[in-house]
Design a protein around this motif. Structure first.
Motif, PDB file in Angstrom:
ATOM      1  N   GLU A   1       0.527  -0.710  -0.118  1.00  0.00           N
ATOM      2  CA  GLU A   1      -0.827   0.227  -0.054  1.00  0.00           C
ATOM      3  C   GLU A   1       1.074   1.282   0.035  1.00  0.00           C
ATOM      4  OE1 GLU A   1      -2.355   2.203  -0.581  1.00  0.00           O
ATOM      5  OE2 GLU A   1      -3.247   0.753   0.178  1.00  0.00           O
TER       6      GLU A   1
ATOM      7  N   SER B   1      -8.129   1.969   0.517  1.00  0.00           N
ATOM      8  CA  SER B   1      -6.587   2.546   1.206  1.00  0.00           C
ATOM      9  C   SER B   1      -6.647   2.177   2.616  1.00  0.00           C
ATOM     10  CB  SER B   1      -6.251   3.743   0.284  1.00  0.00           C
ATOM     11  OG  SER B   1      -7.109   5.014   0.399  1.00  0.00           O
TER      12      SER B   1
ATOM     13  N   ASN C   1      -6.561   0.591   5.126  1.00  0.00           N
ATOM     14  CA  ASN C   1      -6.866  -0.675   5.371  1.00  0.00           C
ATOM     15  C   ASN C   1      -6.146  -1.150   6.290  1.00  0.00           C
ATOM     16  OD1 ASN C   1      -8.213  -3.922   4.940  1.00  0.00           O
ATOM     17  ND2 ASN C   1      -6.638  -3.569   2.891  1.00  0.00           N
TER      18      ASN C   1
ATOM     19  N   PRO D   1      -1.698   4.829   1.651  1.00  0.00           N
ATOM     20  CA  PRO D   1      -2.696   5.100   2.311  1.00  0.00           C
ATOM     21  C   PRO D   1      -3.168   5.882   3.042  1.00  0.00           C
ATOM     22  CG  PRO D   1      -0.553   4.784   3.871  1.00  0.00           C
ATOM     23  CD  PRO D   1      -0.374   4.560   2.331  1.00  0.00           C
TER      24      PRO D   1
END
Length: 516
Positions: free
Chosen positions: A170, A185, A187, A173
């Motif tokens: 990622e 994102s 996550n 983020p």
């Protein structure tokens, strides 16, 4: 006919209002905690700094290990760890059965990616971790950090506010997307899932039913963004909020003794810093100017005036009295002495000293700025203009007149569990590149002593090092710390099992509940 239309309109509006109230009550009964705070600006978990930004990320992500309110290190995604005898190898065993919000499994690859990314983006966490470590994953459940030199506070670095574990790969983020994937994102493996984010207004979370430690007691949480601290108090008193933190001392009397309201207070190393930039050509390049401002500041008076004596006046360095073992109470700080102020400024060729003092609209800091303006003016040698900036704007280094760039400013420093963290973040050369050494203070003696303390695991030896640091700050330091303040918060009586963290953005809501 027009009358009938008006009646229908009034009835419709009334119905809508009742429906809205019903929804609010329903949400409250379902266990949605409403927390008031300033709006976050920097969302990236590796780069955020202030309490609202930390609170947002703390809800969504987990730490490998974390700092408890009593400043001890406790397990989280890492259930256990060992440190080699030479202090250079840290081995962590990870919890099993952990998944991200998107359902993918958490493994050691995510930890490796997170800590390598902290280096890549020059995260403030590197001030605590150091850059001389490598991280590897022998298997999916094991992570190994290898250091080239001893770092006595390395575990605090692993638990740094920015060291939240993101999913491997990622790259961006917490970037808001489009449509159904708007929050994809955001996550994490954390206890809450972000379902709505309105910049400057609110963030809405639902409880993560699949949370690996068990679903939170709350069904959800809302962060309500109110920049004015007085308005936050108003909202708590009116029942619109359930919890607020960083309540200004002058507002505490409005909450004390109110039925249905609980006041929270804890002693901390939290403090405002009044500082001068010291780089070439800056206002505080000449040490005599730095000393003059110390002699111009009656810190005991400021504590009484602004905190009603609730704070603790320590030394003009970040080693707070709350760090009892490491604090040197024998240091004699500069007394209030207007004649000395004028003499020092004359010697420095800056009498009178003309400047602009910047401060954030947080805590009692606007009042502190006003008190300093008057106190300094009474010396007859210092004249300052005051500029107050909203907190989120002031700490966003992409804006003009931000805290890092101004010549003379007040900065609020939140609590840290160790004095080493403050010293390594804000008073060494590496802190300039990460945006925390706002004074641009670089002193070779301080650099050497902070580095020495980093590698010193014996507390008595470290205490002696910190005493030397305090003595240097007294003579040469570019900062004034008027007081170390307790942290105040407030909750509605419905809030159960909430322990406010000394750095309140780190407050853990996993076991918090609401009574009916």
């Amino acid at each position: 006919m027009a009358v009938h239309k008006s009646v229908r309109l009034v009835l419709f509006l009334l119905f809508t209002m009742l429906l809205a109230v019903g929804v609010a009550v329903s949400a409250q009964d379902a266990g949605v905690l409403r927390v008031g705070m300033n709006a976050p600006v920097v969302l990236d978990p590796a780069l955020h700094s202030n309490d609202p930004e930390t609170a947002l990320n703390r809800a969504i992500y987990d730490y490998l290990v974390e700092v408890a309110p009593d400043s001890t290190i406790v397990p989280n995604l890492a259930t256990e760890w060992t440190i080699s005898e030479d202090g250079l190898t840290y081995t962590f065993i990870l919890a099993s059965g952990v998944t991200f919000h998107d359902g993918s499994p958490f493994t050691s690859a995510d930890v490796v990616y997170t800590f390598e990314r902290l280096k890549e983006v020059s995260s403030p966490a590197i001030n605590l971790l150091g850059s001389d470590f490598t991280v590897s994953a022998p298997d999916d459940a094991t992570v190994v950090f290898t250091l080239t030199s001893v770092n006595a506070d390395f575990l605090y670095g692993v638990a740094a506010r920015q060291a939240l574990i993101v999913k491997a790969g990622e790259a961006a983020p917490n970037t808001i997307g489009e449509g159904d994937a708007a929050y994809a994102s955001f996550n994490g493996t954390g206890p809450f899932i972000l379902t709505q984010f309105d910049p400057g207004a609110r963030a809405v979370f639902t409880a993560n039913a699949n949370y690996w430690k068990g679903a939170p007691a709350l069904s959800g949480m809302e962060h309500v963004y109110i920049d004015d601290p007085v308005a936050q108090v108003d909202a708590l008193l009116s029942g619109e909020l359930d919890f607020i933190f960083k309540v200004p001392s002058g507002q505490i009397s409005r909450l004390e003794g109110v039925e249905g309201i609980n006041v929270l207070s804890i002693a901390t190393s939290q403090h405002p810093v009044i500082r001068l930039r010291t780089d070439a050509g800056s206002l505080g390049e000449d040490v005599r100017v730095r000393q003059a401002l110390k002699y111009a500041t009656d810190r005991d008076f400021l504590n009484e005036l602004l905190l009603e004596g609730r704070g603790v006046v320590g030394n003009n360095d970040p080693i707070a009295p709350v760090f009892e073992f490491f604090y040197d109470g024998s240091i004699e700080n500069q007394p209030y002495d207007p004649a000395m102020v004028c003499q020092l400024l004359t010697d420095a060729g800056q009498n009178p000293l003309e400047a602009t003092l910047y401060a954030p609209n947080a805590f009692e800091y606007p009042d502190l700025a006003a008190a300093l303006q008057q106190m300094w003016a009474e010396t007859g040698c210092i004249n300052v203009d005051i500029q107050i900036r909203e907190e989120g704007y002031y700490y966003d280094t992409s804006n003009p007149d931000n805290y890092f760039d101004v010549q003379l400013g007040i900065t609020g420093w939140g609590a840290r569990p160790s004095p080493q963290l403050l010293l390594s973040e804000a008073y060494v050369e590496s802190g300039i590149s990460t945006g925390y050494n706002e004074s641009r203070y670089v002193n070779p003696e301080i650099e050497a002593l902070v580095a020495q303390a980093r590698e010193t695991t014996d507390n008595d030896a470290r205490r002696a090092i910190y005493a030397q640091i305090s003595a240097i700050f007294r003579e040469d330091g570019p900062i004034i710390i008027p007081y170390f303040a307790p942290l105040f918060g407030g909750t509605s009586a419905r809030v159960q099992n909430l322990t406010m963290a000394p750095f309140p953005g780190l407050t853990d809501f996993r076991t918090v509940s609401l009574s009916s």
